[in-house]
Motif scaffolding. Sequence first.
Motif, PDB file in Angstrom:
ATOM      1  N   ASN A  19       0.840  -1.197   0.000  1.00  0.00           N
ATOM      2  CA  ASN A  19       0.000   0.000   0.000  1.00  0.00           C
ATOM      3  C   ASN A  19       0.883   1.257   0.000  1.00  0.00           C
ATOM      4  N   GLU A  20       1.950   1.223   0.782  1.00  0.00           N
ATOM      5  CA  GLU A  20       2.879   2.348   0.839  1.00  0.00           C
ATOM      6  C   GLU A  20       3.595   2.554  -0.497  1.00  0.00           C
ATOM      7  N   ARG A  21       4.018   1.459  -1.134  1.00  0.00           N
ATOM      8  CA  ARG A  21       4.693   1.564  -2.433  1.00  0.00           C
ATOM      9  C   ARG A  21       3.765   2.161  -3.482  1.00  0.00           C
ATOM     10  N   THR A  22       2.501   1.765  -3.443  1.00  0.00           N
ATOM     11  CA  THR A  22       1.532   2.332  -4.388  1.00  0.00           C
ATOM     12  C   THR A  22       1.379   3.831  -4.144  1.00  0.00           C
ATOM     13  N   TYR A  23       1.296   4.215  -2.890  1.00  0.00           N
ATOM     14  CA  TYR A  23       1.195   5.631  -2.533  1.00  0.00           C
ATOM     15  C   TYR A  23       2.407   6.401  -3.075  1.00  0.00           C
ATOM     16  N   LEU A  24       3.604   5.850  -2.874  1.00  0.00           N
ATOM     17  CA  LEU A  24       4.812   6.520  -3.351  1.00  0.00           C
ATOM     18  C   LEU A  24       4.864   6.581  -4.875  1.00  0.00           C
ATOM     19  N   ALA A  25       4.340   5.562  -5.549  1.00  0.00           N
ATOM     20  CA  ALA A  25       4.288   5.584  -7.019  1.00  0.00           C
ATOM     21  C   ALA A  25       3.375   6.716  -7.501  1.00  0.00           C
ATOM     22  N   TYR A  26       2.256   6.907  -6.819  1.00  0.00           N
ATOM     23  CA  TYR A  26       1.374   8.019  -7.179  1.00  0.00           C
ATOM     24  C   TYR A  26       2.069   9.359  -6.933  1.00  0.00           C
ATOM     25  N   LEU A  27       2.851   9.459  -5.852  1.00  0.00           N
ATOM     26  CA  LEU A  27       3.571  10.707  -5.597  1.00  0.00           C
ATOM     27  C   LEU A  27       4.622  10.977  -6.677  1.00  0.00           C
ATOM     28  N   ARG A  28       5.301   9.927  -7.146  1.00  0.00           N
ATOM     29  CA  ARG A  28       6.257  10.113  -8.250  1.00  0.00           C
ATOM     30  C   ARG A  28       5.539  10.585  -9.508  1.00  0.00           C
ATOM     31  N   THR A  29       4.366  10.034  -9.754  1.00  0.00           N
ATOM     32  CA  THR A  29       3.583  10.467 -10.912  1.00  0.00           C
ATOM     33  C   THR A  29       3.179  11.927 -10.763  1.00  0.00           C
ATOM     34  N   SER A  30       2.805  12.323  -9.558  1.00  0.00           N
ATOM     35  CA  SER A  30       2.450  13.724  -9.298  1.00  0.00           C
ATOM     36  C   SER A  30       3.636  14.643  -9.579  1.00  0.00           C
ATOM     37  N   LEU A  31       4.804  14.254  -9.097  1.00  0.00           N
ATOM     38  CA  LEU A  31       6.000  15.065  -9.336  1.00  0.00           C
ATOM     39  C   LEU A  31       6.294  15.194 -10.826  1.00  0.00           C
ATOM     40  N   THR A  63      -3.493  18.293 -12.460  1.00  0.00           N
ATOM     41  CA  THR A  63      -3.542  16.834 -12.390  1.00  0.00           C
ATOM     42  C   THR A  63      -2.603  16.315 -11.307  1.00  0.00           C
ATOM     43  N   GLY A  64      -1.427  16.917 -11.186  1.00  0.00           N
ATOM     44  CA  GLY A  64      -0.492  16.534 -10.131  1.00  0.00           C
ATOM     45  C   GLY A  64      -1.055  16.783  -8.747  1.00  0.00           C
ATOM     46  N   ILE A  65      -1.724  17.915  -8.571  1.00  0.00           N
ATOM     47  CA  ILE A  65      -2.327  18.233  -7.263  1.00  0.00           C
ATOM     48  C   ILE A  65      -3.429  17.232  -6.938  1.00  0.00           C
ATOM     49  N   ILE A  66      -4.294  16.961  -7.897  1.00  0.00           N
ATOM     50  CA  ILE A  66      -5.388  16.002  -7.683  1.00  0.00           C
ATOM     51  C   ILE A  66      -4.827  14.615  -7.377  1.00  0.00           C
ATOM     52  N   THR A  67      -3.774  14.220  -8.083  1.00  0.00           N
ATOM     53  CA  THR A  67      -3.163  12.909  -7.851  1.00  0.00           C
ATOM     54  C   THR A  67      -2.546  12.829  -6.457  1.00  0.00           C
ATOM     55  N   THR A  68      -1.887  13.890  -6.027  1.00  0.00           N
ATOM     56  CA  THR A  68      -1.294  13.904  -4.690  1.00  0.00           C
ATOM     57  C   THR A  68      -2.359  13.732  -3.618  1.00  0.00           C
ATOM     58  N   LEU A  69      -3.422  14.509  -3.719  1.00  0.00           N
ATOM     59  CA  LEU A  69      -4.498  14.424  -2.726  1.00  0.00           C
ATOM     60  C   LEU A  69      -5.217  13.074  -2.791  1.00  0.00           C
ATOM     61  N   GLY A  70      -5.485  12.607  -4.006  1.00  0.00           N
ATOM     62  CA  GLY A  70      -6.157  11.324  -4.176  1.00  0.00           C
ATOM     63  C   GLY A  70      -5.317  10.163  -3.679  1.00  0.00           C
ATOM     64  N   ALA A  71      -4.005  10.243  -3.875  1.00  0.00           N
ATOM     65  CA  ALA A  71      -3.112   9.175  -3.422  1.00  0.00           C
ATOM     66  C   ALA A  71      -3.117   9.069  -1.909  1.00  0.00           C
ATOM     67  N   PHE A  72      -3.075  10.207  -1.235  1.00  0.00           N
ATOM     68  CA  PHE A  72      -3.092  10.174   0.233  1.00  0.00           C
ATOM     69  C   PHE A  72      -4.404   9.600   0.740  1.00  0.00           C
ATOM     70  N   ARG A  73      -5.482  10.037   0.136  1.00  0.00           N
ATOM     71  CA  ARG A  73      -6.802   9.526   0.549  1.00  0.00           C
ATOM     72  C   ARG A  73      -6.904   8.022   0.287  1.00  0.00           C
ATOM     73  N   ARG A  74      -6.407   7.583  -0.870  1.00  0.00           N
ATOM     74  CA  ARG A  74      -6.443   6.159  -1.207  1.00  0.00           C
ATOM     75  C   ARG A  74      -5.621   5.351  -0.216  1.00  0.00           C
ATOM     76  N   TRP A  75      -4.438   5.848   0.160  1.00  0.00           N
ATOM     77  CA  TRP A  75      -3.596   5.160   1.125  1.00  0.00           C
ATOM     78  C   TRP A  75      -4.332   4.989   2.456  1.00  0.00           C
ATOM     79  N   GLN A  76      -4.980   6.058   2.920  1.00  0.00           N
ATOM     80  CA  GLN A  76      -5.721   5.995   4.179  1.00  0.00           C
ATOM     81  C   GLN A  76      -6.868   4.990   4.112  1.00  0.00           C
ATOM     82  N   VAL A  77      -7.667   5.067   3.058  1.00  0.00           N
ATOM     83  CA  VAL A  77      -8.842   4.201   2.916  1.00  0.00           C
ATOM     84  C   VAL A  77      -8.425   2.739   2.797  1.00  0.00           C
TER      85      VAL A  77
END
Length: 115
Positions: A19-31, A63-77
């Motif tokens: 779950n953490e790796r997926t979150y970090l992959a989304y953050l790399r995509t955001s960057l 899109t990067g901002i939405i992905t960052t916020l969505g990734a954090f929410r997805r990680w939590q859920v």
Amino acid sequence: MQLTEEQQQEPDYRFTLANERTYLAYLRTSLTCYAGGLSAVQFLNLGGERWPGRVIGIVLVATGIITTLGAFRRWQVNLSAMRLGARLPVTRIPLMLAATIAVVGLIGLLFSLLR
């Protein structure tokens, strides 16, 4: 139904790390979206016109901002669902990313061809 802390179980650490790796992959995509958007604003000059680069840049940074916020929410859920033994929820983040990047790519190609 909300389970108490005693009723919740800690998931297998491998799932937590996945779950953490997926979150970090989304953050790399955001960057990447941020870098592409800022580069488009700075360097994309299509026939003397600057507005296409600005539009593409704004779309990519948003899109990067939405992905960052969505990734954090997805990680939590996902973490919460794993602790409760529930099914993992479906996300639309990959669809949103694919559609946005495809549209921006097509627009960039179109403007490059018309230049």
